[in-house]
Design a protein around this motif. Structure first.
Motif, PDB file in Angstrom:
ATOM      1  N   THR A   1      35.582  40.749  42.799  1.00 64.91           N
ATOM      2  CA  THR A   1      36.611  41.544  42.123  1.00 64.91           C
ATOM      3  C   THR A   1      36.319  43.034  42.276  1.00 64.91           C
ATOM      4  O   THR A   1      37.221  43.834  42.584  1.00 64.91           O
ATOM      5  CB  THR A   1      36.643  41.157  40.621  1.00 64.91           C
TER       6      THR A   1
ATOM      7  N   SER B   1      27.111  45.115  42.487  1.00 65.87           N
ATOM      8  CA  SER B   1      27.990  45.908  43.366  1.00 65.87           C
ATOM      9  C   SER B   1      28.541  47.154  42.668  1.00 65.87           C
ATOM     10  O   SER B   1      28.772  48.186  43.307  1.00 65.87           O
ATOM     11  CB  SER B   1      29.145  45.018  43.840  1.00 65.87           C
TER      12      SER B   1
ATOM     13  N   LEU C   1      30.497  39.108  28.228  1.00 64.34           N
ATOM     14  CA  LEU C   1      31.211  38.638  29.419  1.00 64.34           C
ATOM     15  C   LEU C   1      30.345  37.768  30.313  1.00 64.34           C
ATOM     16  O   LEU C   1      30.854  37.095  31.210  1.00 64.34           O
ATOM     17  CB  LEU C   1      31.715  39.845  30.228  1.00 64.34           C
TER      18      LEU C   1
HETATM   19  P1  NAD Z   1      31.942  36.482  42.634  1.00 67.56           P
HETATM   20  O1  NAD Z   1      32.462  37.774  42.175  1.00 67.56           O
HETATM   21  O2  NAD Z   1      32.424  35.969  43.968  1.00 67.56           O
HETATM   22  O3  NAD Z   1      32.256  35.389  41.536  1.00 67.56           O
HETATM   23  C1  NAD Z   1      32.111  33.993  41.813  1.00 67.56           C
HETATM   24  C2  NAD Z   1      33.019  33.188  40.883  1.00 67.56           C
HETATM   25  O4  NAD Z   1      32.491  33.244  39.555  1.00 67.56           O
HETATM   26  C3  NAD Z   1      34.454  33.743  40.805  1.00 67.56           C
HETATM   27  O5  NAD Z   1      35.367  32.681  40.748  1.00 67.56           O
HETATM   28  C4  NAD Z   1      34.441  34.509  39.493  1.00 67.56           C
HETATM   29  O6  NAD Z   1      35.718  34.603  38.928  1.00 67.56           O
HETATM   30  C5  NAD Z   1      33.494  33.649  38.650  1.00 67.56           C
HETATM   31  N1  NAD Z   1      32.832  34.395  37.587  1.00 67.56           N
HETATM   32  C6  NAD Z   1      32.429  35.681  37.616  1.00 67.56           C
HETATM   33  N2  NAD Z   1      31.857  36.006  36.448  1.00 67.56           N
HETATM   34  C7  NAD Z   1      31.896  34.898  35.666  1.00 67.56           C
HETATM   35  C8  NAD Z   1      31.453  34.607  34.349  1.00 67.56           C
HETATM   36  N3  NAD Z   1      30.825  35.523  33.607  1.00 67.56           N
HETATM   37  N4  NAD Z   1      31.674  33.381  33.881  1.00 67.56           N
HETATM   38  C9  NAD Z   1      32.267  32.425  34.634  1.00 67.56           C
HETATM   39  N5  NAD Z   1      32.701  32.636  35.890  1.00 67.56           N
HETATM   40  C10 NAD Z   1      32.520  33.865  36.392  1.00 67.56           C
HETATM   41  O7  NAD Z   1      30.349  36.448  42.672  1.00 67.56           O
HETATM   42  P2  NAD Z   1      29.259  37.609  42.763  1.00 67.56           P
HETATM   43  O8  NAD Z   1      27.996  36.921  43.093  1.00 67.56           O
HETATM   44  O9  NAD Z   1      29.315  38.491  41.585  1.00 67.56           O
HETATM   45  O10 NAD Z   1      29.747  38.494  43.995  1.00 67.56           O
HETATM   46  C11 NAD Z   1      29.537  38.090  45.328  1.00 67.56           C
HETATM   47  C12 NAD Z   1      30.199  39.068  46.266  1.00 67.56           C
HETATM   48  O11 NAD Z   1      29.827  40.393  45.960  1.00 67.56           O
HETATM   49  C13 NAD Z   1      29.810  38.829  47.726  1.00 67.56           C
HETATM   50  O12 NAD Z   1      30.959  38.998  48.537  1.00 67.56           O
HETATM   51  C14 NAD Z   1      28.801  39.931  47.986  1.00 67.56           C
HETATM   52  O13 NAD Z   1      28.753  40.275  49.362  1.00 67.56           O
HETATM   53  C15 NAD Z   1      29.366  41.049  47.136  1.00 67.56           C
HETATM   54  N6  NAD Z   1      28.342  42.059  46.748  1.00 67.56           N
HETATM   55  C16 NAD Z   1      28.554  43.340  47.134  1.00 67.56           C
HETATM   56  C17 NAD Z   1      27.643  44.320  46.795  1.00 67.56           C
HETATM   57  C18 NAD Z   1      27.883  45.741  47.212  1.00 67.56           C
HETATM   58  O14 NAD Z   1      27.089  46.610  46.866  1.00 67.56           O
HETATM   59  N7  NAD Z   1      28.946  46.023  47.924  1.00 67.56           N
HETATM   60  C19 NAD Z   1      26.515  43.997  46.025  1.00 67.56           C
HETATM   61  C20 NAD Z   1      26.320  42.674  45.644  1.00 67.56           C
HETATM   62  C21 NAD Z   1      27.254  41.707  46.009  1.00 67.56           C
END
Ligand code: NAD
Length: 356
Positions: free
Chosen positions: A97, A122, A155
């Motif tokens: 997101t 991120s 959250l």
């Molecule tokens: P995500 O944002 O893809 O979330 C995974 C799933 O979990 C989604 O369906 C989301 O809605 C759900 N979710 C999120 N929070 C929740 C909660 N508290 N309770 C229940 N469900 C929840 O997962 P992520 O690991 O946060 O992010 C991964 C992505 O972020 C990857 O694409 C990665 O490359 C990117 N990323 C980017 C950076 C950057 O600096 N640009 C750093 C780290 C990760």
């Protein structure tokens, strides 16, 4: 004191239980008049609830964020931004997101309020990864760094226990590599040490009781510091290996980090004894790679790449790929040592220092 260069990342961070209620005040501070709340489909209800509390800022919701920030989704969201005359973005969710809000900000320079719900970090970085026609590219731009980050432990309470453990160890990986980064400096080292200590303390508690609010709050604090480390300095062998192995064999991101980290540190440790000692002190253990291996066990994570879908034949391929495009690492990349590291991670063996 040794010489160093430190580049600070400008960001306002509001941290606290119940901080979600502060989003409206922060939008007022930014002068926002028409906001777009962004979520994944899975978190749409949370986005609607947040938007309902932001009526002073004429909110609308875009609940279409997905993994890997595909450019076509960004273009759809940009349509909404243009049609509605949006002047500020609020990202409520994890890295996916926040990635979408960053992709919009890159193209519009709109201010962003990030409200993270995972430990990915991120929100604290000027880094954006995007996917076009299935190919992921990463870029750095200050335009994508959120102006305000709001951390509310409430959250994170729904983050599944298993994902909390591996996502938290992924955050520890940012701290570990920040300690021996090419641009390492004493300010980031302080954040990294504190981040490892907070996460190392919190994650076993969350595994035992996912409803432990104090442990969740510590983990979120550690994840904030880890994100700040990731945003401030470059990463090395561990992140490169995870990117290569994860991408080639389509392995889950956080679990891959959790499995590889002890082995990557065992490889680099002899070249960076001070960093390895800092990790050990932060974890309260004698041996840093062993401590990270044990932590993965305590959070109930799988510890073998073979258990998450990597074939044994992939060991040689991953070794070739890891050596294909040279990059900075504190210890030179030696084929035998890298292969031994990957083989141990594949089999789930305890980390040991591969011979030089
Ligand atoms: P995500 O944002 O893809 O979330 C995974 C799933 O979990 C989604 O369906 C989301 O809605 C759900 N979710 C999120 N929070 C929740 C909660 N508290 N309770 C229940 N469900 C929840 O997962 P992520 O690991 O946060 O992010 C991964 C992505 O972020 C990857 O694409 C990665 O490359 C990117 N990323 C980017 C950076 C950057 O600096 N640009 C750093 C780290 C990760």
């Amino acid at each position: 004191m040794e010489n160093f260069v430190y580049t600070g990342m400008p960001a306002r961070v509001v941290f606290g239980d119940g901080a979600l209620a502060r989003v409206g005040d922060e939008l007022t501070r930014l002068g926002a008049r028409r906001v777009l709340v962004i979520t994944t489909p899975h978190q749409a209800a949370d986005g609607r609830a947040l938007a309902a509390n932001l009526s002073a800022h004429d909110p609308s919701l875009y609940a279409g964020a997905v993994m890997h920030t595909p450019v076509d989704v960004t273009e759809q969201a940009l349509e909404v931004v243009r049609e509605r005359g949006v002047d500020c973005l609020v990202a409520l969710g994890g890295g996916s997101t926040i990635g979408l809000a960053k992709a919009i900000a890159l193209r519009t320079d709109l201010p962003q309020v990030a409200v993270p719900t995972t430990y990915a970090g991120s929100e604290m970085t000027p880094i954006l990864g995007e996917t076009r026609d299935g190919v992921k590219t990463t870029q750095k731009s200050m335009k994508v760094l959120p102006e305000v980050v709001i951390y509310d432990v409430g959250l994170t309470m729904t983050l599944p226990a298993e994902l909390s453990g591996t996502s938290g160890i992924n955050a520890i990986a940012h701290c570990v590599e920040a300690l021996y980064a090419q641009e390492a400096n004493p300010i980031i080292a302080m954040l990294a040490e504190q981040g490892i200590a907070a996460l190392g303390r919190a994650l076993p508690g969350i595994a035992l009781d996912p409803g432990d609010r104090a442990a969740r709050s510590d983990a979120q604090y550690g994840a904030f510091l880890a994100g700040a480390c990731l945003g401030a300095v470059g990463m090395a062998l561990h992140h490169k290996l995870c990117h290569t192995i994860g991408g080639t064999f389509d392995l889950p991101h956080a679990e891959t980090h959790t499995i590889v980290l002890p082995h990557a540190l065992a490889y680099n440790g002899p070249a960076v004894p001070k960093a390895a000692a800092t990790v050990a002190v932060a974890l309260g253990v004698a041996d840093a790679p062993g401590g990270l291996f044990d932590l993965a066990g305590k959070v109930g994570a799988r510890r073998a790449l073979r258990d998450i879908g990597m074939p044994e034949s992939g060991i040689d391929r991953a070794t070739d790929l890891a050596l294909a495009n040279p990059y900075w690492n504190p210890r030179p990349l030696e084929r035998d040592g890298i292969r031994a590291l990957i083989a141990r991670a594949w089999a789930g063996e305890e980390p040991s220092v591969p011979a030089a």
